[in-house]
Write an enzyme that holds these catalytic residues in place. Structure first.
Site, PDB file in Angstrom:
ATOM      1  CE1 TYR A   1      12.603   5.660  -7.827  1.00  0.00           C
ATOM      2  CE2 TYR A   1      13.964   3.949  -8.803  1.00  0.00           C
ATOM      3  CZ  TYR A   1      13.728   4.854  -7.791  1.00  0.00           C
ATOM      4  OH  TYR A   1      14.608   4.943  -6.749  1.00  0.00           O
TER       5      TYR A   1
ATOM      6  CG  ASP B   1      10.762   3.099   2.416  1.00  0.00           C
ATOM      7  OD1 ASP B   1      10.646   4.342   2.372  1.00  0.00           O
ATOM      8  OD2 ASP B   1      10.329   2.337   1.538  1.00  0.00           O
TER       9      ASP B   1
ATOM     10  CB  ALA C   1      -0.925   0.012   1.220  1.00  0.00           C
TER      11      ALA C   1
ATOM     12  CG  LEU D   1       0.989   2.897   4.324  1.00  0.00           C
ATOM     13  CD1 LEU D   1      -0.205   2.574   5.232  1.00  0.00           C
ATOM     14  CD2 LEU D   1       1.300   4.389   4.406  1.00  0.00           C
TER      15      LEU D   1
HETATM   16  P1  ADP Z   1       5.309  -2.107   0.634  1.00  0.00           P
HETATM   17  O1  ADP Z   1       6.674  -2.075   1.208  1.00  0.00           O
HETATM   18  O2  ADP Z   1       4.902  -0.800   0.033  1.00  0.00           O
HETATM   19  O3  ADP Z   1       4.256  -2.597   1.573  1.00  0.00           O
HETATM   20  P2  ADP Z   1       6.547  -4.031  -1.069  1.00  0.00           P
HETATM   21  O4  ADP Z   1       6.148  -4.686  -2.341  1.00  0.00           O
HETATM   22  O5  ADP Z   1       7.821  -3.289  -1.027  1.00  0.00           O
HETATM   23  O6  ADP Z   1       5.326  -3.133  -0.590  1.00  0.00           O
HETATM   24  O7  ADP Z   1       6.661  -5.138   0.066  1.00  0.00           O
HETATM   25  C1  ADP Z   1       5.584  -6.045   0.278  1.00  0.00           C
HETATM   26  C2  ADP Z   1       6.148  -7.451   0.414  1.00  0.00           C
HETATM   27  O8  ADP Z   1       6.832  -7.596   1.673  1.00  0.00           O
HETATM   28  C3  ADP Z   1       5.079  -8.523   0.439  1.00  0.00           C
HETATM   29  O9  ADP Z   1       4.695  -8.901  -0.859  1.00  0.00           O
HETATM   30  C4  ADP Z   1       5.784  -9.634   1.190  1.00  0.00           C
HETATM   31  O10 ADP Z   1       6.644 -10.346   0.315  1.00  0.00           O
HETATM   32  C5  ADP Z   1       6.651  -8.892   2.188  1.00  0.00           C
HETATM   33  N1  ADP Z   1       5.996  -8.781   3.497  1.00  0.00           N
HETATM   34  C6  ADP Z   1       5.715  -7.646   4.171  1.00  0.00           C
HETATM   35  N2  ADP Z   1       5.160  -7.915   5.383  1.00  0.00           N
HETATM   36  C7  ADP Z   1       5.087  -9.260   5.472  1.00  0.00           C
HETATM   37  C8  ADP Z   1       4.608 -10.176   6.484  1.00  0.00           C
HETATM   38  N3  ADP Z   1       4.076  -9.756   7.643  1.00  0.00           N
HETATM   39  N4  ADP Z   1       4.698 -11.500   6.231  1.00  0.00           N
HETATM   40  C9  ADP Z   1       5.226 -11.945   5.073  1.00  0.00           C
HETATM   41  N5  ADP Z   1       5.679 -11.144   4.100  1.00  0.00           N
HETATM   42  C10 ADP Z   1       5.622  -9.819   4.280  1.00  0.00           C
HETATM   43 MG    MG Z   2       8.473  -1.706   0.075  1.00  0.00          MG
END
Ligand code: ADP
Ligand code: MG
Length: 395
Positions: free
Chosen positions: A229, A179, A130, A132
């Site tokens: 980007y 981040d 999202a 965040l």
């Molecule tokens: P953002 O950082 O904006 O939320 P990203 O694509 O950079 O989106 O990161 C999301 C990814 O991080 C997910 O697809 C997953 O692979 C991993 N991730 C984040 N939190 C968790 C969690 N609690 N359990 C497992 N994987 C997670």
């Molecule tokens: Mg990310």
């Protein structure tokens, strides 16, 4: 509207119980937050300034050390268990969430931190994908867990750098340092002004007693974001090369003031001129915003946020209709002090300063009008400026 008033978000008891059931031991708990960038967009890779804050959503990791070199990780969110061996690194960039956890372990080992094997369980309420930064929350909480469970010490900046390196090497996303930095170093009631060149971070008080920070997710992510980007990065580099003919000392757009840019911009081709103008003015806005927060002048902060949005929309061209619609709706409301897109763009979220007495109206009108204009539902989060990574010792 998803709004929680200062209570712990993640159910630590549930996490610890799950850990115990799975591994038969009592865990220690570690947490790291998600983040939202208040201002300073597309400035990080230009050696510039960003001003994010940690949000009150978090990733919590329960963990206990092992006597061998294995790491077992269970994510309650993914309902999936994975494992790896510290001495036999797995393949990189597999496109799975293990990349983040193994990536941070390998980054730490590469920095000479003597890690032990561990059993881990992860639970998060940072929404995934999202904007965040659930990924940095995962990297930094996992990094802190690995270091602490191995009875090692590591400063927060190195912890953040290890998380970023995991993202670069194991995940394959060339992100800036923002981040992981704010996940590692954020503080309750503060934003963090980060100098992306020197990595100096300054806490800036953020008084949200009367004005709330509200994040609105467009719930769209347009495909072109990664190719655009890369194109923006290249345009900025080209701009620096051209400006260097007039200003030989510069290394990045960070080194160009607004006044200097006005003197030389005529010499740049149109598109590159607009891209550079965004970065140069955004750096100045970010420094002004930090001063405004310091002075408690949220009105000025809001003005800078609107100006940032227009610059990203018109000069940098990384906004999209859904983001513009959200900002326009916000701007039309009396109780909104400022609004802008946040994150890389082409979808994702806006960040808004909303007077607390207007929060109800904000939610109602934004939901209604955004859906009317786009046939999509926004997700709206109110967040306090939360704290950074730490071990949770009080539960
Ligand atoms: P953002 O950082 O904006 O939320 P990203 O694509 O950079 O989106 O990161 C999301 C990814 O991080 C997910 O697809 C997953 O692979 C991993 N991730 C984040 N939190 C968790 C969690 N609690 N359990 C497992 N994987 C997670
Ligand atoms: Mg990310």
């Amino acid at each position: 509207m998803e709004h929680r008033e200062g209570r712990p978000l993640i159910d630590r008891v549930r996490l610890a119980r799950t850990f115990y059931q799975r591994y038969g031991r009592e865990p220690r708990l570690f947490r790291a937050p998600g983040r939202v960038n208040l201002i300073g967009e597309h400035t990080d890779y230009n050696d510039g300034f960003v001003l994010p804050m940690a949000i009150d959503r978090e990733t919590v990791i329960a963990g206990a050390a092992r006597d061998d070199r294995r790491v077992r990780v269970y994510s309650l969110n993914a309902d999936e268990a994975v494992e790896f061996d510290l001495d036999h690194p797995g393949e990189k960039q597999r496109g799975i969430w293990l990349d983040y956890v193994e990536g941070v372990a390998q980054s730490l080992l590469g920095r000479g931190v003597r890690l032990k094997g561990a059993d881990l369980a992860v639970l998060s309420d940072v929404p995934v994908g999202a904007g965040l930064s659930s990924s940095a929350a995962l990297e930094v909480s996992a990094g802190l867990a690995f270091v602490s469970l191995s009875d090692q010490q590591l400063d927060r900046v190195t912890l953040a750098l290890a998380g970023q390196q995991a993202e670069h090497v194991y995940v394959g996303t060339m992100c800036g340092i923002m981040d992981q930095f704010v996940a590692a170093l954020g503080r309750e009631g503060h934003a963090l002004l980060i100098d992306c060149r020197s990595l100096e971070a300054t806490l800036v008080p953020l008084d949200t007693s009367e004005t709330a920070i509200v994040v609105c997710d467009t719930n769209v992510k347009h495909e072109l974001s990664s190719s655009e980007y890369n194109a923006r990065r290249a345009e900025c580099e080209r701009g620096v090369e051209m400006l260097r003919e007039m200003m030989p000392g510069i290394r990045a757009l960070r080194d160009v003031s607004v006044a200097e840019f006005a003197q030389h911009e005529e010499r740049l081709p149109e598109t590159i001129r607009r891209r550079c103008r965004h970065v140069v003015t955004e750096n100045e806005r970010t420094l002004s915003a930090a001063r405004a927060l310091q002075d408690g002048d949220l009105k000025e902060m809001g003005r800078l946020m609107y100006a940032s949005h227009r610059s990203l929309r018109d000069d940098y061209e990384v906004s999209c209709r859904e983001l513009d619609v959200l900002v326009e709706i916000a701007e039309s409301l009396g109780g909104v002090v400022g609004a802008r897109m946040t994150g890389g763009g082409f979808g994702g979220c806006t960040v808004n300063l909303v007077r607390r007495e207007a929060l109800g109206e904000f939610e109602q009108v934004v939901s209604r009008e955004y859906t009317r204009a786009t046939h999509l539902n926004p997700t709206i989060y109110v967040s306090e400026a939360g704290g950074g990574a730490k071990e949770i010792k009080d539960s």
